[in-house]
Design an enzyme around this catalytic site. Structure first.
Site, short mmCIF file in Angstrom:
data_model
loop_
_atom_site.label_atom_id
_atom_site.label_comp_id
_atom_site.label_asym_id
_atom_site.label_seq_id
_atom_site.Cartn_x
_atom_site.Cartn_y
_atom_site.Cartn_z
N GLU A 262 0.86 -1.19 0.00
CA GLU A 262 0.00 0.00 0.00
C GLU A 262 0.89 1.23 0.00
O GLU A 262 1.91 1.27 0.70
CB GLU A 262 -0.87 0.09 1.26
CG GLU A 262 -2.00 -0.89 1.40
CD GLU A 262 -2.80 -0.70 2.69
OE1 GLU A 262 -3.59 -1.59 3.01
OE2 GLU A 262 -2.61 0.33 3.39
N GLU A 311 -14.12 5.37 -0.23
CA GLU A 311 -15.00 4.40 0.42
C GLU A 311 -15.76 5.08 1.56
O GLU A 311 -15.18 5.47 2.56
CB GLU A 311 -14.18 3.22 0.94
CG GLU A 311 -13.46 2.45 -0.17
CD GLU A 311 -12.48 1.43 0.36
OE1 GLU A 311 -12.90 0.45 1.01
OE2 GLU A 311 -11.26 1.62 0.13
N LYS A 314 -15.98 4.08 5.61
CA LYS A 314 -14.83 4.26 6.49
C LYS A 314 -15.07 5.48 7.38
O LYS A 314 -15.96 6.30 7.11
CB LYS A 314 -13.55 4.43 5.67
CG LYS A 314 -13.12 3.15 4.98
CD LYS A 314 -11.74 3.31 4.39
CE LYS A 314 -11.13 1.95 4.10
NZ LYS A 314 -9.74 2.08 3.66
N GLU A 319 -9.77 9.06 5.82
CA GLU A 319 -10.01 7.64 5.56
C GLU A 319 -10.95 7.42 4.36
O GLU A 319 -10.84 6.41 3.67
CB GLU A 319 -10.59 6.95 6.80
CG GLU A 319 -9.61 6.76 7.94
CD GLU A 319 -8.46 5.83 7.58
OE1 GLU A 319 -8.71 4.82 6.89
OE2 GLU A 319 -7.31 6.12 7.95
#
Length: 338
Positions: A262, A311, A314, A319
């Site tokens: 990541e 997303e 989250k 985030e």
């Protein structure tokens, strides 16, 4: 006849030289595909989005059956995670690990599995003690199916496993992480597997803005920032990766590769989080990784950008804003994988 042989050999030599000159970075960048959103595209559409953007690899955080089905025949190299909540079961029961491999790997012969990440960022922590035995059991299950040379078993750790990271040559695992990582490094070295590491210059920068410049974090420094013996560092990404290489060598893993599982930069929701900074970081990352780090010069660093989508399930803030794309498949900012 001799002249014809010389010409033939010259043509072969030229062909090999061209092959060697082809950049190693072409397939070194993938993107992580998280699914913590209630508005994300169907997996088949996601796979098409990877293809249309020339994205060279995917990481998923669980063996989600619709995603694996959609990946069949795509030739997209895949990291699939064993979810953290499954570690204890797979560590304590070899038959459970065998079933996991059967159901999630063997059942999908047309998927290009590359690595199995046994847990994500669980070292150090409450589940850290399960990681190595779960890795062993997964490895045994792959070997029983003749796949041990084709799919490599590892675990994904955060850059926080480093107790010392500066200068990079002094890199060492923390006292909390070392008892777990020492035996894991031996496993990786024995099986020819890499260590998967989540590398975030953004987190280092926002955690120490007095000592770290944003140029150093974004790959935009005009010159060397850190001189470490024979090696000069112009960006923080290289410094973190090479600190991990130093820590691996100190733990007996000098032959263990680092794969960056990541890395990324948020586009909103926090300090220095903007589309411009996110684009700058990720585009520079794509352009850079084919060159290797000062310690691994000329050897591409296999890297996966976090993440494919924003997303919304989250926590609010940064985030929710690591995505390259909105859930409607429109880009958050323009980026080029070619």
């Amino acid at each position: 006849m001799a002249n014809r042989s010389i010409v033939f050999m010259a043509v072969i030599a030229l062909f090999l030289a061209v092959l060697i000159a082809i950049p190693t970075s072409v397939h070194s960048i993938g993107v992580c595909y998280g699914r913590l959103g209630d508005n994300l595209p169907q997996p088949s559409d996601v796979v098409n989005l990877y293809k249309s953007n020339n994205i060279g690899g995917m990481r998923i955080y669980d063996p989600y059956q619709p995603t694996l089905q959609a990946l069949g025949g795509s030739n997209i190299p895949l990291i699939v995670d064993v979810p953290n909540e499954d570690l204890q079961n797979l560590a304590s029961d070899a038959s459970a690990a065998s079933d996991w491999v059967q159901n999630n790997i063997i059942a999908y012969p047309d998927v290009s599995f590359r690595y199995i990440a046994v847990g994500n960022e669980v070292i150090p922590g409450d589940s850290a003690g399960y990681v190595l035995q779960a890795m062993n059991n997964i490895q045994s299950a792959l070997s029983a199916n003749g796949l041990q040379g084709q799919i490599k078993v590892s675990t994904s750790v955060s850059q926080g496993v480093l107790g010392t990271s500066y200068p990079p040559s002094a890199g060492a695992f923390s006292s909390d992480a070392s008892p777990y990582l020492g035996p894991i490094v031996n496993f990786l070295a024995s099986n020819g597997s890499p260590l998967l590491v989540n590398v975030y210059p953004y987190l280092s920068y926002t955690g120490d803005m007095e000592d770290i410049s944003i140029d150093y974090a974004l790959f935009t420094s005009p010159g060397i920032v850190v001189q470490d013996g024979q090696f000069g560092y112009q960006n923080l990404f290289d410094a973190i990766v090479d600190a991990v290489y130093s820590a691996l060598a100190n733990a007996g893993g000098s032959n263990v590769e680092v794969v960056v599982s990541e890395s990324g930069w948020p586009s909103a929701g926090g300090t220095a989080a903007s589309p411009d900074n996110a684009r700058t970081y990720n585009q520079n990352l794509i352009n850079h990784v084919g060159q290797g780090t000062p310690k691994t010069s000329g050897r591409a660093i296999e890297t996966y950008i976090f993440a494919m989508f924003n997303e919304d399930q989250k926590p609010a803030g940064i985030e929710q804003n690591w995505g390259l794309f909105y859930p409607n498949e429109q880009p958050v900012y323009q980026i080029n994988f070619s």
